[in-house]
Design a protein around this motif. Structure first.
Motif, short mmCIF file in Angstrom:
data_model
loop_
_atom_site.label_atom_id
_atom_site.label_comp_id
_atom_site.label_asym_id
_atom_site.label_seq_id
_atom_site.Cartn_x
_atom_site.Cartn_y
_atom_site.Cartn_z
N GLY A 411 0.79 -1.16 -0.15
CA GLY A 411 -0.15 -0.01 0.04
C GLY A 411 0.84 1.28 -0.24
O GLY A 411 0.05 2.28 0.31
N GLN A 412 2.18 1.17 -0.12
CA GLN A 412 3.00 2.26 -0.09
C GLN A 412 3.29 2.68 -1.57
O GLN A 412 3.54 2.00 -2.33
N SER A 425 2.86 11.30 -1.21
CA SER A 425 2.52 10.11 -1.52
C SER A 425 0.83 9.98 -1.85
O SER A 425 0.16 10.92 -1.58
N TRP A 426 0.68 8.63 -2.45
CA TRP A 426 -0.65 8.29 -2.48
C TRP A 426 -0.93 7.22 -1.47
O TRP A 426 -0.14 6.15 -1.64
N ASP A 427 -2.13 7.19 -0.77
CA ASP A 427 -2.13 6.23 0.49
C ASP A 427 -2.95 5.13 -0.08
O ASP A 427 -3.78 5.18 -1.02
N PHE A 428 -2.61 3.79 0.53
CA PHE A 428 -3.26 2.73 0.33
C PHE A 428 -3.40 2.24 -1.37
O PHE A 428 -4.36 1.73 -1.58
N ILE A 429 -2.26 2.51 -1.97
CA ILE A 429 -2.33 2.16 -3.31
C ILE A 429 -1.48 0.83 -3.65
O ILE A 429 -0.08 1.06 -3.15
N ARG A 430 -1.71 -0.23 -3.63
CA ARG A 430 -1.03 -1.54 -3.59
C ARG A 430 -0.59 -1.62 -5.04
O ARG A 430 -1.15 -2.19 -5.85
N LEU A 447 2.47 5.82 -13.87
CA LEU A 447 1.41 4.56 -14.47
C LEU A 447 1.94 3.42 -13.26
O LEU A 447 2.95 3.33 -13.21
N ALA A 448 0.79 3.14 -12.50
CA ALA A 448 0.80 2.18 -11.34
C ALA A 448 0.03 0.97 -11.99
O ALA A 448 -1.25 1.25 -12.05
N ALA A 449 0.46 0.00 -11.94
CA ALA A 449 -0.24 -1.33 -12.13
C ALA A 449 -0.54 -1.69 -10.82
O ALA A 449 0.39 -2.23 -10.02
#
Length: 647
Positions: A411-412, A425-430, A447-449
């Motif tokens: 989640g970090q 940061s963006w919180d709780f992004i797995r 870009l986040a998978a």
């Protein structure tokens, strides 16, 4: 269609008499053609006639018109072309009166008149007829009320003392510099093709056909000019003659455990490889032989679960490393020396990102001067707080080589900078995999998978996010094409999926033995001269290589490893060089057949030991040196027998 004549274009003295003669000949021959030509044949004849005319073969054009009975151009258009080519501007303007109804748009007629008057004005100035030029400026150009800015610019040229000064100040090459021909090319766009053919139409069609064949060719990987490709047969490169990495040219076995990841620096001079036991090797690429030699060794500690991610900064100076598990920090080594001062533009590019930090976390300040100067052999460590529950397993650089993002499955999802450490940061992004690209406004987006099978875009400057695509399975790995418009996703039990990020549609599904089963973390990468190849690791001990957009959807298999191929890397500068990393503790360098065989011959000549390319049965040279003698705990690169890569 009205009859026309092309002969008058190449021989201005023949005038209207030549035009009427050719028209009469075409009309007389029309009834003699049997069977009558269909529409496609008539168009082909016109294209051939235009091509012959451009070659200056006037008699051949006349013969073609007479025998085919096909008028190659509207008679008024042919006369207009002839008058422009001869600089007979009054006659050209008179012809335009009869052609005005055929212009595609009414406003285009004004632009055509403007361009004719502009050419006429410049030629009068070149000839020293200043009064005539002034008359055109006042009584023809200005009343058109078209492009007044250009009219004001043209008016300044009347102060030029001679033709040489006019050419120098205006950049106009003169009436003998091909400007009339260029004017005709510009004016043809305003007429339908049935009236006036686009310039060099046949050559344009042939070039497009060749480019299509090159794009579909399975192994084409060179910058061969289109004009050098033969038109007499379809283009097709053979696997062994193309600049395609078809054979193994080197086997490097210095690693002592499974090699999980590999990546070339953007300048193509170095390769980084990461191992399950925590070893990180930096290899130097020989520009001539493309052989790899160990330049540095690092170690992150086996207790971290080994190396999970390696990423070079866009300027090829810094190497970023993430561990596989239980790691709350990101390691950054300086591999190459920096410039004397960091570019001011790099610090200003993301100034807004440094203006504020997350209210719930304290920024971790690092010794950025040491990172930028390479003054320490130890890596710089970046983390938000270093708490045990954090795990940063993937990261990606921003284009400025100063900022990077890092995240993990717990989640970090953080933004760091070399100057100040943690920023936002963006919180709780797995996060499963990360990449960066330039957004529509020119700023950088991450870009986040994630663990929900999505690829989402995050903007740390505006703190805005959006979902780009949703997969129906878990995403394991992600890479972007060179133009950042296509994402290749490794999806559990589904193989590779290619997504168009702009239109948000799945372009292609690539499946096959070894890449569609299980949840192994298999990495892929785009490569080749134009980035049209996609290579991927696999569970069948092979690397798979596809030609994106090619005629054949089946991959080429590069066999030779005795364990799962975890990662592949395509050299961004040497487009025929591919590296594979495997569970068999080796990395293999794949080269075009000619280079690979040359490397093997060199190795035999120097007393080296030849290796066999596994199930492929292809000979390769074992160019690897003896296994590293350093213990796994060695982390000081200065102890290497090489002086490092601070070149």
């Amino acid at each position: 269609m009205e009859n026309g004549c092309l002969n008058g274009v190449t021989n201005g003295n023949s005038g209207n008499h030549a035009a009427s003669t050719a028209e009469a000949a075409a009309a007389a021959a029309a009834s003699a053609v049997s069977p009558p030509l269909n529409e496609r044949s008539l168009e082909t004849v016109r294209l051939i006639g235009q091509f012959l005319r451009e070659l200056g073969l006037a008699h051949s054009v006349d013969a073609l018109v007479q025998e085919s009975g096909c008028a190659l151009e509207n008679s008024a258009a042919a006369s207009f072309r002839r008058h422009v080519a001869n600089g007979d501007w009054d006659a050209a303007e008179e012809c335009m009166q009869s052609l005005q109804s055929l212009v595609t748009e009414a406003s285009s007629a004004t632009e055509i008149a403007f361009r004719l008057c502009e050419q006429r004005y410049m030629e009068l100035l070149e000839a020293g007829d200043y009064m005539g030029a002034l008359n055109v400026l006042r009584n023809r150009l200005t009343p058109l009320k078209f492009n007044t800015g250009r009219v004001h610019e043209l008016s300044t040229y009347i102060m030029c003392s001679d033709a040489e000064e006019l050419h120098r100040i205006s950049g106009w090459p003169g009436s003998l510099g091909g400007t009339r021909e260029a004017l005709l090319d510009q004016l043809q766009q305003f007429f339908p093709p049935a009236v006036m053919l686009p310039p060099r139409r046949l050559l344009s069609l042939l070039d497009e056909a060749v480019q299509y064949q090159l794009a579909k060719c399975r192994y084409h990987n060179t910058d061969l000019p289109v004009a050098e490709v033969s038109l007499l047969a379809d283009h097709a490169c053979s696997r062994d003659s193309a600049e395609f990495p078809a054979r193994c040219g080197q086997v490097a076995d210095q690693h002592q455990d499974e090699v999980r990841c590999c990546q070339f620096s953007p300048d193509g001079r170095h390769l980084a490889t990461g191992c399950k036991d925590g070893a990180v090797f930096i290899w130097r690429v020989d520009d001539l032989t493309l052989r790899l030699s160990v330049a540095r060794r690092y170690h992150i500690g086996e207790e971290r679960g080994g190396v999970a991610c390696l990423a070079w900064s866009p300027d090829s100076r810094l190497l970023l490393c993430c561990a596989a598990e239980d790691s709350s920090d990101v390691l950054v080594w300086c591999v190459s020396p920096p410039p004397l001062l960091p570019p001011a533009s790099a610090a200003a590019h993301h100034h807004s990102l440094l203006a504020e930090s997350h209210p719930n976390g304290a920024s971790v300040v690092v010794n950025s001067a040491s990172v930028l100067s390479g003054g320490s052999s130890e890596p710089q460590r970046f983390s938000r707080g270093g708490t045990p529950e954090e795990s940063l397993t993937t990261a990606a650089w921003f284009p400025d080589s100063v900022h990077f993002v890092a995240g993990g499955i717990r989640g970090q999802f953080y933004l760091f900078s070399l100057e100040a450490g943690y920023r936002k940061s963006w919180d709780f992004i797995r996060v499963v995999a990360l990449a960066t690209r330039t957004d529509r406004d020119g700023n950088t987006a991450a870009l986040a998978a994630d663990s929900f099978g999505r690829v989402r875009q995050y903007r740390f400057d505006t703190m805005q996010d959006e979902t780009l695509l949703q997969e129906d399975g878990s995403i394991i790995a992600m890479c972007l094409s060179r133009d950042q418009q296509v994402a290749a996703l490794n999806v559990v039990n589904s193989g590779l999926r290619l997504w168009d990020l702009q239109h948000r549609v799945c372009l292609q599904r690539l499946a096959g033995p070894g890449i569609s089963q299980g949840g192994y973390c298999l990495h892929a990468c785009f490569g080749g001269l134009t980035g049209n190849f996609l290579a991927s690791g696999s569970q069948d001990n092979c690397a798979h290589v596809w030609r994106i957009g090619g005629a054949d959807s089946q991959p080429d298999r590069l066999s030779g490893h005795s364990g799962i191929v975890n990662s592949v890397a395509w050299n961004p500068q040497h487009h025929g060089m591919l590296v594979t990393a495997s569970d068999d503790c080796t990395i293999r360098v794949w080269l075009p057949t000619g280079r690979a065989l040359s490397a093997a011959a060199t190795d035999h000549g120097s007393g080296g030991t030849a290796a066999t390319d596994g199930s492929s049965g292809q000979a390769s040279a074992n160019l690897a040196s003896s296994p590293a003698t350093h213990s796994p705990s060695d982390s000081n690169p200065d102890e290497d027998d090489d002086d490092g890569i601070l070149e």
